[in-house]
Motif scaffolding. Sequence first.
Motif, PDB file in Angstrom:
ATOM      1  N   THR B  52     -32.706  10.767 -22.026  1.00 31.60           N
ATOM      2  CA  THR B  52     -32.096  11.281 -20.809  1.00 31.60           C
ATOM      3  C   THR B  52     -31.282  12.498 -21.225  1.00 31.60           C
ATOM      4  N   ASP B  53     -31.170  13.465 -20.339  1.00 33.17           N
ATOM      5  CA  ASP B  53     -30.622  14.749 -20.805  1.00 33.17           C
ATOM      6  C   ASP B  53     -29.112  14.775 -21.006  1.00 33.17           C
ATOM      7  N   SER B  54     -28.448  13.651 -20.772  1.00 42.18           N
ATOM      8  CA  SER B  54     -27.019  13.604 -21.089  1.00 42.18           C
ATOM      9  C   SER B  54     -26.786  13.120 -22.521  1.00 42.18           C
ATOM     10  N   LEU B  55     -27.853  12.696 -23.197  1.00 39.26           N
ATOM     11  CA  LEU B  55     -27.713  12.123 -24.543  1.00 39.26           C
ATOM     12  C   LEU B  55     -28.638  12.809 -25.537  1.00 39.26           C
ATOM     13  N   GLU B  56     -28.197  12.847 -26.784  1.00 41.80           N
ATOM     14  CA  GLU B  56     -29.058  13.389 -27.827  1.00 41.80           C
ATOM     15  C   GLU B  56     -30.284  12.476 -27.972  1.00 41.80           C
ATOM     16  N   PRO B  57     -31.449  13.061 -28.292  1.00 44.77           N
ATOM     17  CA  PRO B  57     -32.677  12.247 -28.360  1.00 44.77           C
ATOM     18  C   PRO B  57     -32.609  11.206 -29.472  1.00 44.77           C
ATOM     19  N   PHE B  58     -33.358  10.137 -29.255  1.00 47.01           N
ATOM     20  CA  PHE B  58     -33.263   8.963 -30.114  1.00 47.01           C
ATOM     21  C   PHE B  58     -34.635   8.587 -30.678  1.00 47.01           C
ATOM     22  N   GLY B  59     -35.668   8.807 -29.850  1.00 53.37           N
ATOM     23  CA  GLY B  59     -37.038   8.596 -30.315  1.00 53.37           C
ATOM     24  C   GLY B  59     -37.413   7.157 -30.563  1.00 53.37           C
ATOM     25  N   SER B  60     -36.951   6.246 -29.721  1.00 56.52           N
ATOM     26  CA  SER B  60     -37.248   4.839 -29.995  1.00 56.52           C
ATOM     27  C   SER B  60     -38.293   4.238 -29.068  1.00 56.52           C
ATOM     28  N   CYS B  61     -38.472   4.783 -27.866  1.00 53.41           N
ATOM     29  CA  CYS B  61     -39.314   4.053 -26.903  1.00 53.41           C
ATOM     30  C   CYS B  61     -40.804   4.295 -27.123  1.00 53.41           C
ATOM     31  N   VAL B 214     -23.735   2.237 -17.401  1.00 52.73           N
ATOM     32  CA  VAL B 214     -24.435   1.894 -16.162  1.00 52.73           C
ATOM     33  C   VAL B 214     -25.256   3.099 -15.695  1.00 52.73           C
ATOM     34  N   GLN B 215     -24.636   4.267 -15.824  1.00 49.44           N
ATOM     35  CA  GLN B 215     -25.305   5.490 -15.407  1.00 49.44           C
ATOM     36  C   GLN B 215     -26.546   5.756 -16.248  1.00 49.44           C
ATOM     37  N   ALA B 216     -26.456   5.425 -17.529  1.00 50.36           N
ATOM     38  CA  ALA B 216     -27.550   5.750 -18.448  1.00 50.36           C
ATOM     39  C   ALA B 216     -28.674   4.721 -18.413  1.00 50.36           C
ATOM     40  N   CYS B 217     -28.387   3.510 -17.975  1.00 52.13           N
ATOM     41  CA  CYS B 217     -29.378   2.423 -18.041  1.00 52.13           C
ATOM     42  C   CYS B 217     -30.604   2.741 -17.175  1.00 52.13           C
ATOM     43  N   PRO B 218     -31.807   2.678 -17.754  1.00 48.42           N
ATOM     44  CA  PRO B 218     -32.999   3.003 -16.965  1.00 48.42           C
ATOM     45  C   PRO B 218     -33.554   1.815 -16.185  1.00 48.42           C
ATOM     46  N   THR B 219     -32.939   0.641 -16.354  1.00 48.83           N
ATOM     47  CA  THR B 219     -33.426  -0.562 -15.659  1.00 48.83           C
ATOM     48  C   THR B 219     -32.268  -1.181 -14.875  1.00 48.83           C
ATOM     49  N   ALA B 220     -32.409  -2.408 -14.474  1.00 49.29           N
ATOM     50  CA  ALA B 220     -31.337  -3.096 -13.742  1.00 49.29           C
ATOM     51  C   ALA B 220     -30.462  -3.909 -14.685  1.00 49.29           C
ATOM     52  N   THR B 221     -30.527  -3.593 -15.964  1.00 48.74           N
ATOM     53  CA  THR B 221     -29.745  -4.361 -16.936  1.00 48.74           C
ATOM     54  C   THR B 221     -28.251  -4.178 -16.705  1.00 48.74           C
ATOM     55  N   LEU B 222     -27.844  -2.949 -16.523  1.00 51.54           N
ATOM     56  CA  LEU B 222     -26.438  -2.660 -16.209  1.00 51.54           C
ATOM     57  C   LEU B 222     -26.413  -2.096 -14.791  1.00 51.54           C
ATOM     58  N   MET B 223     -25.885  -2.859 -13.894  1.00 48.97           N
ATOM     59  CA  MET B 223     -26.008  -2.503 -12.485  1.00 48.97           C
ATOM     60  C   MET B 223     -24.686  -2.717 -11.753  1.00 48.97           C
ATOM     61  N   GLU B 224     -24.348  -1.761 -10.888  1.00 49.29           N
ATOM     62  CA  GLU B 224     -23.136  -1.885 -10.095  1.00 49.29           C
ATOM     63  C   GLU B 224     -23.219  -3.128  -9.203  1.00 49.29           C
ATOM     64  N   ASN B 225     -22.139  -3.886  -9.162  1.00 47.32           N
ATOM     65  CA  ASN B 225     -22.118  -5.075  -8.305  1.00 47.32           C
ATOM     66  C   ASN B 225     -22.273  -4.700  -6.834  1.00 47.32           C
ATOM     67  N   SER B 226     -21.758  -3.520  -6.484  1.00 49.24           N
ATOM     68  CA  SER B 226     -21.862  -3.103  -5.082  1.00 49.24           C
ATOM     69  C   SER B 226     -23.321  -2.885  -4.683  1.00 49.24           C
ATOM     70  N   VAL B 227     -24.144  -2.428  -5.623  1.00 45.31           N
ATOM     71  CA  VAL B 227     -25.569  -2.250  -5.309  1.00 45.31           C
ATOM     72  C   VAL B 227     -26.270  -3.605  -5.280  1.00 45.31           C
ATOM     73  N   ILE B 228     -25.859  -4.492  -6.194  1.00 48.08           N
ATOM     74  CA  ILE B 228     -26.439  -5.842  -6.182  1.00 48.08           C
ATOM     75  C   ILE B 228     -26.168  -6.504  -4.832  1.00 48.08           C
ATOM     76  N   GLN B 229     -24.967  -6.257  -4.306  1.00 45.53           N
ATOM     77  CA  GLN B 229     -24.600  -6.879  -3.032  1.00 45.53           C
ATOM     78  C   GLN B 229     -25.215  -6.174  -1.827  1.00 45.53           C
ATOM     79  N   SER B 230     -25.220  -4.836  -1.845  1.00 40.83           N
ATOM     80  CA  SER B 230     -25.590  -4.094  -0.631  1.00 40.83           C
ATOM     81  C   SER B 230     -26.984  -3.494  -0.656  1.00 40.83           C
TER      82      SER B 230
END
Lengths: 69, 946
Positions: B52-61, B214-230
């Motif tokens: 993601t362009d906010s982070l230095e590349p990692f090359g793992s996926c 949370v912002q960087a997570c590409p899945t629902a692993t780290l997710m705002e509770n407000s989104v989980i609720q609403s």
Amino acid sequence: MEDQHIVNMANQIASFFEAYPDQTEAIDGVSGHLKKFWSPKMRVKLKEIADQGDIDNIHHLVLDAIKLI
Amino acid sequence: MDDTRDYGTPKKDSATMVTLTIDGQKISVPQGTSIMRAASELGSSIPKLCATDSLEPFGSCRLCLVEIEGRRGYPASCTTPVDEGMVVSTQTPKLADIRKGVMELYISDHPLDCLTCSTNGDCELQDMAGAVGLREVRYGYEGENHLNAEKDESNPYFTFDPSKCIVCSRCVRACEETQGTFALTIDSRGFESKVSAGNKNFFDSECVSCGACVQACPTATLMENSVIQSGVPEKSVTTTCAYCGVGCSFNAEMKGEELVRMTPNKNGGANHGHSCVKGRFAWGYATHKDRITTPMIRKSIHDPWQEVTWEEAINYAASEIKRIQKKYGTDSVGAINSSRCTNEETFLVQKLVRAGFGNNNIDTCARVCHSPTGYGLKQTLGESAGTQNFDSVMKSDVIMVIGANPTDGHPVFGSQMKRRLRQGAKLIVVDPREIDLVNKSPHIRANYHLKLKPGTNVAIINAIAHVVVTENLVKQDFVDARCETDSFKKWADFVSLEKNSPEALHLETGVPAETVRQAARLFATENNGSIYYGLGVTEHSQGSTMVMGIANLAMATGNIGREGVGVNPLRGQNNVQGSCDMGSFPHEFPGYRHVSDTETREMLEKTWGVSLQSEPGLRIPNMLDSAIDGSFKGLYCQGEDIAQSDPNTQHVTHALESMECVIVQDLFLNETAMYAHVFLPGSSFLEKSGTFTNAERRISPVRRVMTPKNGYEDWEVTQMLSNALGYSMNYNHASEILDEIAKITPTFTNVSFERLDQQGSIQWPCNDDHPDGTPTMHVDEFVRGKGKFFITEYIPTTEKVNKRFPLILTTGRILSQYNVGAQTRRTNNSKWHSEDLIEVHPHDAEERGINEGDWVGISSRAGETVLRCKVTERVQPGVVYTTFHHPFSGANVITTDNSDWATNCPEFKVTAVQLTKVTQLSSWQEKYKSFSEEQISFVDSKKEKV
């Protein structure tokens, strides 16, 4: 506003300008500051306190500056 | 400006351009750019998960593999930099096959619950499965997997669900690179690999809840509770945070009129996509049940409130102001506006006072924080503002932090500063207390910590200057070209005096002379030296002197007028700079022009159609003193809470009780409102249009995303009051107010809502000389022409320790709470800081028989309060420290009304106190408890009837 409080505030201003080697510059600094930042009522109050003659607690630069405001 | 694409890897700056061919198209990009980013700039998307362009590349996926002519294998496009003449293919049958295989492996250990997943429709994993054309998973779910991994729901704002984790490390890297906390790691290896917050749950870990993971997570692993609720938001509106002076740009993500989440705007000039726990998560106060949305009036503060219509409330308030002015004179009323309000609102309140009330009795809460900055920088440099943008710190070689705690008070900028420090910039901290930057931030250690005694700032700055001058470290060519020769000479002679040497001042400051000398040499000899300071500089009896001392040092070392240097006040509240710009001080019109300036006054008289006073009005402390002596009788207080935030609480409340009409406009029944006669409900930053100006002079838009719960934006209420008073205002939208500001203020000439829509934000001055704004000030010459040095004699405070009060109390704030806490106390942030504590050094605690957690009585010359004790070596012996986020703490019951000589900014940072172990509350707290309970009942009884 209490007289002593007014005097203390004016003395604080004088203490800053006291460090200036040129006394005229220091007096102008104090009077300029009072004119620029104090309300007219506060300046009048300060003058009244000085006019009452109880000047022992008033910084000499303030007494000189009062003449210019 | 609204480029929301994720380019995969960060932008690179290089003068050398490299040309390559990607999928048959030629492109030139700066050297160092990744293939992934170059492809993205061409408009093609290489599948990716860990990039993601906010982070230095990692090359793992292993999803972003590409083929390069003449090279073997399938390199990761995120970690492979472009090369001249390179020919790249991003889509081939072989690559498609590899990517599908990789995705199949990911999905084989991922719940297939997309339809009921909280991030359904907003999930990069889901997108990538679609992008690679995954249609089946051949491996089944019978084998070992992570699908039943337990959720961590300890954080009040987000949930960590490891069953959905693909171990891409984006969260770990965001915590390290973006936030700089290093709270997360990948535990174990291979199949056992998992994200861990140091083997603790998130809440108990080092995590500061900035939301970067949370912002960087590409899945629902780290997710705002407000989104989980609403559920996933349906629209997004860019606006500006209402907390600290960093002024982060956020996307308010909405479902209809419901705010679902706030996400940091990656195009935000101040924050570049980062956030802190307050702006990112602590917005629930805006819809808190405590909000009062119906106007109320009462004759006496001992009467219950009476709910009335807006018309009745406004007419009553206006009639009271008129009555008071008729009886006691034009100057018997005034107003206080707030740095929590927009530029347009603060402008309108000062206009109401000058044109409607007919006097200059307008002041703002900057009086109690950064008024010395306005004074000191105007005197020395010619403009009452910081000299840089935040990004400038990335070019600093040495950073001096004085009386500020950026990681807590200005966390997003604190993260940026930490990033620069991890890159190798040197650090000098001048603070009585061991802030996190000294040695508690990972991979950062201050080169020098000048742990001075509170109240001796000016002595330290003079001692540093003494070393610079006497050791011939002055940048003489800069001084000769840019500064007044005479004032420099006087200053140099003054600081060279032996009385200003580190050795002579050692006993006064408590800092070893050699440490001061080394720090001074470091600052003066590095190429780019920057100074960042906060309220630990300004809130002193010599606050203004210290600001001038800082400016003197910056000029003498040539550290003004380019990137990487400068004098940088870290403003406490979101719109401190703006409220000052708008003419909220009693001696200045908008644009820092003195009320005695005939040309400006006549221009305003013509524009506003009234005659204006040419003499300064009353400052807040003058208003309070005058109320007690009977000459100041009416106050309009918008968004400010002087009964909690200002010093010597009992003096403030006495003054409020002495007034005949106090009008409070606020979201809540704050402490000041308990002494009010008219309550005008306020609107939150989500319910109004306008602008905020942050610490780097950046004007950013505030956009209305929901209907005001009280029915009106705050500027509309001021307008109604003005009209009821007989001074006509007819604005239809906040943009018209900004247009008027631009018309009358030379530094705002080219600023408008339309311009902000196009550009995102603008740093003033923005006019024909600076059409795109001004990131760095004083580039070729100072605003005042030549820089002026001032003699800064050290004058010890009169607030001295003695046998009765042997300790010095100093105050500050904490990450999770904000200022008087009116907003953050009404959010889950209180889970981190539910009460203010008094920090005491172990020696002082032991001497008094005080243990961790004990109730401690704190007495000063002004009053007494009781807090629980935290024993810590963060404070030095003889110094105690507390925060002021909870009204019941009564931190300001003990602070005195000592103030700065030039501006009357209170000396919050130095109060002589004594501590004693106690078992009961102070008498003030007992009285406060019963008074506030009664006042709340006056509102609650009204609500029950409704």
